[in-house]
Design an enzyme around this catalytic site. Sequence first.
Site, PDB file in Angstrom:
ATOM      1  CG  HIS A  18     -31.506  44.308 -43.836  1.00 57.90           C
ATOM      2  ND1 HIS A  18     -32.493  43.047 -42.996  1.00 57.90           N
ATOM      3  CD2 HIS A  18     -30.738  44.296 -42.993  1.00 57.90           C
ATOM      4  CE1 HIS A  18     -32.273  42.677 -42.783  1.00 57.90           C
ATOM      5  NE2 HIS A  18     -31.401  42.762 -41.987  1.00 57.90           N
ATOM      6  CB  SER A 129     -33.137  39.458 -38.524  1.00 51.69           C
ATOM      7  OG  SER A 129     -32.887  40.124 -39.597  1.00 51.69           O
TER       8      SER A 129
END
Length: 170
Positions: A18, A129
Site C-alpha cells: 500500500h 493484508s
Amino acid sequence: MRRIAVYPGSFDPVTMGHLDIIERANRIFDKVIVAVFHNPNKDPLFTMEERVDMLGKVLQDFDGVEVDSFQGLLTDYLKQKGAGVMIRGLRAVSDFEAELQMASMNKKLAPELETVFMMTNTKYAYLSSSLIKEVASFRGCIKELVPDDIVPKVIERLKEKGKLIDKEEC
Ligand code: PNS
C-alpha cells in the site's frame, strides 16, 4: 486545476505494498486521499478509527497525502471530495477480474470518474493484508512487510482476539 485522487481500501492493516502505491501516486497527483472503507459486513482486526490513526502516523511526513474514512459508495465519496480519480493497485492477474468488475460498476455509477490502476512493485506482489494476518497468527515474521510500528500492533491484537498460536516471537 488540482488533481485529487482517492486511494480506497480496507487497510487492515496497511502493508508496504500500500505504502509503495501511495508514494508513487503522490508523485502523480496534487493530492492523494487515502480513504479507509467502513464495511459493516466485515469483522476487521482493527477498528476504522485505529486504521485511520495508524495510516495517519505512517504517512505523517508525506506532503500532499491525507487520511480519511468513508461509508457508502466510493463514487459518492469521490464526488463529495472533488476527486476525479480512484487509484487501485494491481498485483497479479488474479486481481484483474474483480478490479475490472469494480471499475466497470463505478464507471456505470459515475462516468465522469476514472479508475487508475498502478502495478504493485514486484517486491510486494505477493502481499495482502489477509496474508499478513494469517502469517502473523502462526507467528511467522511480518517484519519488512508492514511498517515497523504496525508489527507489534498486529501481534498484540491477534493475541487479544485469541488468534495467536504460541511460539517464539520473530
Ligand atoms: O482493500 P479492499 O478491501 O480491496 O478495498 C475494497 C474497496 C473498499 C475499494 C471496495 O469495497 C469499495 O469501493 N467499497 C465501497 C462501496 C462501494 O462503492 N461498492 C461498489 C464498488 S463497485
